[in-house]
Write a protein that holds these residues in place. Structure first.
Motif, PDB file in Angstrom:
ATOM      1  N   ARG A 126     -88.213 -41.116  35.479  1.00  0.00           N
ATOM      2  CA  ARG A 126     -87.174 -40.974  34.789  1.00  0.00           C
ATOM      3  C   ARG A 126     -86.945 -41.021  33.327  1.00  0.00           C
ATOM      4  O   ARG A 126     -88.027 -41.257  32.512  1.00  0.00           O
ATOM      5  CB  ARG A 126     -86.335 -42.452  35.056  1.00  0.00           C
ATOM      6  CG  ARG A 126     -86.072 -42.746  36.525  1.00  0.00           C
ATOM      7  CD  ARG A 126     -85.669 -44.197  36.906  1.00  0.00           C
ATOM      8  NE  ARG A 126     -85.285 -44.175  38.446  1.00  0.00           N
ATOM      9  CZ  ARG A 126     -84.032 -44.352  38.938  1.00  0.00           C
ATOM     10  NH1 ARG A 126     -82.971 -44.363  38.144  1.00  0.00           N
ATOM     11  NH2 ARG A 126     -83.937 -44.513  40.123  1.00  0.00           N
ATOM     12  N   CYS A 234     -75.517 -45.426  35.337  1.00  0.00           N
ATOM     13  CA  CYS A 234     -76.599 -45.569  36.181  1.00  0.00           C
ATOM     14  C   CYS A 234     -76.074 -46.568  37.193  1.00  0.00           C
ATOM     15  O   CYS A 234     -76.249 -47.638  36.706  1.00  0.00           O
ATOM     16  CB  CYS A 234     -77.838 -45.596  35.753  1.00  0.00           C
ATOM     17  SG  CYS A 234     -79.129 -45.314  36.733  1.00  0.00           S
ATOM     18  N   SER A 235     -75.858 -46.333  38.473  1.00  0.00           N
ATOM     19  CA  SER A 235     -75.222 -47.237  39.237  1.00  0.00           C
ATOM     20  C   SER A 235     -76.413 -47.956  40.048  1.00  0.00           C
ATOM     21  O   SER A 235     -77.489 -47.604  40.245  1.00  0.00           O
ATOM     22  CB  SER A 235     -74.316 -46.736  40.444  1.00  0.00           C
ATOM     23  OG  SER A 235     -74.818 -45.846  41.299  1.00  0.00           O
ATOM     24  N   SER A 236     -76.066 -49.304  40.310  1.00  0.00           N
ATOM     25  CA  SER A 236     -76.958 -49.959  41.227  1.00  0.00           C
ATOM     26  C   SER A 236     -77.046 -49.661  42.703  1.00  0.00           C
ATOM     27  O   SER A 236     -77.828 -50.153  43.102  1.00  0.00           O
ATOM     28  CB  SER A 236     -76.815 -51.510  40.631  1.00  0.00           C
ATOM     29  OG  SER A 236     -75.548 -51.793  41.001  1.00  0.00           O
ATOM     30  N   CYS A 241     -76.802 -41.596  38.902  1.00  0.00           N
ATOM     31  CA  CYS A 241     -77.662 -42.003  37.723  1.00  0.00           C
ATOM     32  C   CYS A 241     -77.550 -40.835  36.769  1.00  0.00           C
ATOM     33  O   CYS A 241     -78.239 -39.843  36.774  1.00  0.00           O
ATOM     34  CB  CYS A 241     -78.796 -42.478  37.853  1.00  0.00           C
ATOM     35  SG  CYS A 241     -79.767 -43.229  36.516  1.00  0.00           S
ATOM     36  N   ARG A 243     -77.346 -39.211  32.981  1.00  0.00           N
ATOM     37  CA  ARG A 243     -77.574 -39.405  31.485  1.00  0.00           C
ATOM     38  C   ARG A 243     -77.478 -38.220  30.559  1.00  0.00           C
ATOM     39  O   ARG A 243     -77.070 -37.248  30.955  1.00  0.00           O
ATOM     40  CB  ARG A 243     -79.118 -39.984  31.210  1.00  0.00           C
ATOM     41  CG  ARG A 243     -79.541 -40.737  32.487  1.00  0.00           C
ATOM     42  CD  ARG A 243     -79.111 -42.301  32.036  1.00  0.00           C
ATOM     43  NE  ARG A 243     -79.962 -43.325  32.791  1.00  0.00           N
ATOM     44  CZ  ARG A 243     -79.661 -44.562  32.591  1.00  0.00           C
ATOM     45  NH1 ARG A 243     -78.613 -45.080  32.017  1.00  0.00           N
ATOM     46  NH2 ARG A 243     -80.573 -45.357  33.236  1.00  0.00           N
ATOM     47  N   ALA A 265     -82.113 -39.629  38.559  1.00  0.00           N
ATOM     48  CA  ALA A 265     -82.514 -40.511  39.844  1.00  0.00           C
ATOM     49  C   ALA A 265     -82.811 -39.423  41.021  1.00  0.00           C
ATOM     50  O   ALA A 265     -82.157 -38.484  41.045  1.00  0.00           O
ATOM     51  CB  ALA A 265     -81.533 -41.594  40.124  1.00  0.00           C
ATOM     52  N   ASP A 268     -77.786 -38.220  43.816  1.00  0.00           N
ATOM     53  CA  ASP A 268     -76.645 -38.210  43.061  1.00  0.00           C
ATOM     54  C   ASP A 268     -75.518 -37.980  44.280  1.00  0.00           C
ATOM     55  O   ASP A 268     -75.715 -36.719  44.889  1.00  0.00           O
ATOM     56  CB  ASP A 268     -76.446 -37.025  42.086  1.00  0.00           C
ATOM     57  CG  ASP A 268     -75.328 -36.840  41.244  1.00  0.00           C
ATOM     58  OD1 ASP A 268     -75.293 -37.524  40.133  1.00  0.00           O
ATOM     59  OD2 ASP A 268     -74.357 -36.496  41.972  1.00  0.00           O
TER      60      ASP A 268
END
Ligand SMILES: *[C@@H]1O[C@H](CO)[C@@H](O)[C@H](O)[C@H]1NC(C)=O
Length: 327
Positions: A126, A234-236, A241, A243, A265, A268
């Motif tokens: 990451r 960035c969702s859990s 995610c 950036r 991540a 997506d």
């Protein structure tokens, strides 16, 4: 050698000799010099030496591979070595025509630009996590003993690179004038943005309003971008995610556009359901650096803009703000 106190001029001779014998491949080119600047406060002194015929190479030798910065006065022949790097937050610099500062060329440079961060696509590490990993510095010891892969410092022939590069500069952000955010593909820079870095911190320089120039013409729209940030979103729930975003409105995968976007991540939702045909497969390709070649780039196939493309490397360079010369 006996333990008698090293006395000038023997001392100078020994230092010089040691320097040239032990580090035969190192010359003063290992040091970067900045004329008209001295350290005024905030740095920890290691050694001081005064000598009528003080030279830059002698002071550099005194600094060796361990000191962070040295400064030398041409008028008084004083050389002082310091622990800290000149860009350290606490170190204050002053403009002074009689002095020159020098520092070990542990930094990766290209003219005035210094490499602060370099991320490699597809290595399944990451990017943002690396960006915020305080204390991880790959350039503290880039000398002979470094195990950091050389390929990960290059902008050509980097196929074997399997690490992101993180400079100490990221933890000492403060003397930054400009930031160059750049994309490399097939050994060449394919897109960049230069941001105004004055008064910023490690994340706040990344704002559309701070853009000074870019390959994206006629220019980055500032009003219709969704959270134009490094941190992005960035969702859990393991859906997205994203950036380092200069990314348009969220209108549904098929119609979205961007200037740039990092998929950070192994998933997506828009790439996974094939709505973004050029975004690759996050599961095996992440991190994915998407960039537009000119203006807006289309992510989904319903958009009229040319498709976004995938870069091999994303790099962040900085230009330092040196004290302005006194008149
Ligand atoms: C950069 O930002 C600073 C602080 O906001 C501002 O004073 C300066 O004029 C800006 N520089 C340029 C070239 O826009």
């Amino acid at each position: 050698m006996s333990n008698t106190k090293c006395r000038f001029p023997m001392c100078v001779f020994l230092w010089t000799l040691t320097f040239f014998l032990c580090r035969a491949t190192v010359d003063t080119l290992q040091f970067t010099l900045r004329k008209g600047v001295r350290i005024s406060s905030g740095a920890t002194e290691i050694r001081q030496m005064e000598r009528a015929e003080m030279t830059l190479s002698l002071c550099a030798a005194l600094c060796g591979v361990t000191c962070g910065t040295f400064h030398v006065s041409h008028t008084t022949g004083v050389c002082v070595t310091f622990t800290e790097k000149f860009f350290n937050k606490n170190v204050r610099l002053a403009s002074d025509p009689g002095w020159t500062i020098g520092y070990n060329r542990f930094l990766v440079t290209d003219g005035d630009w210094v490499l602060a961060f370099r991320a490699q696509a597809g290595i399944e590490v990451r990017v943002y996590e690396t960006w915020v990993s305080d204390g991880t510095h790959h350039d503290s010891h880039l000398g002979d003993s470094s195990d950091f892969p050389q390929a990960c410092l290059r902008l050509v022939d980097y196929e074997s690179c399997d690490r992101h590069f993180r400079s100490e500069i990221l933890d000492s952000w403060g003397k930054i004038l400009e930031v160059r955010f750049s994309f490399i593909k097939a050994n060449a820079e394919v897109a960049y943005v230069v941001f105004n870095g004055t008064g910023t911190d490690r994340e706040s320089w990344f704002r559309p309003t701070r853009i000074l120039s870019s390959t994206w013409l006629p220019g980055v729209t500032t009003d219709s971008l969704t959270r134009p940030e490094i941190k992005g979103y960035c969702s859990s729930s393991a859906s997205t995610c994203r950036r380092f975003k200069l990314y348009g409105p969220v209108t549904g995968c098929a119609t979205e556009w961007a200037y740039t976007l990092t998929i950070d991540a192994p998933y997506d939702k828009c790439a996974d359901d094939a709505s973004w045909p050029h975004a690759g497969n996050p599961e095996k390709d992440f991190p994915i650096f998407l960039y537009s070649a000119s203006g807006r780039g289309g992510l989904g196939s319903d958009k009229e803009y040319p498709f976004m493309q995938r870069a091999d490397v994303m790099a962040v360079w900085v230009k330092f703000a040196w004290p302005r010369a006194r008149m």
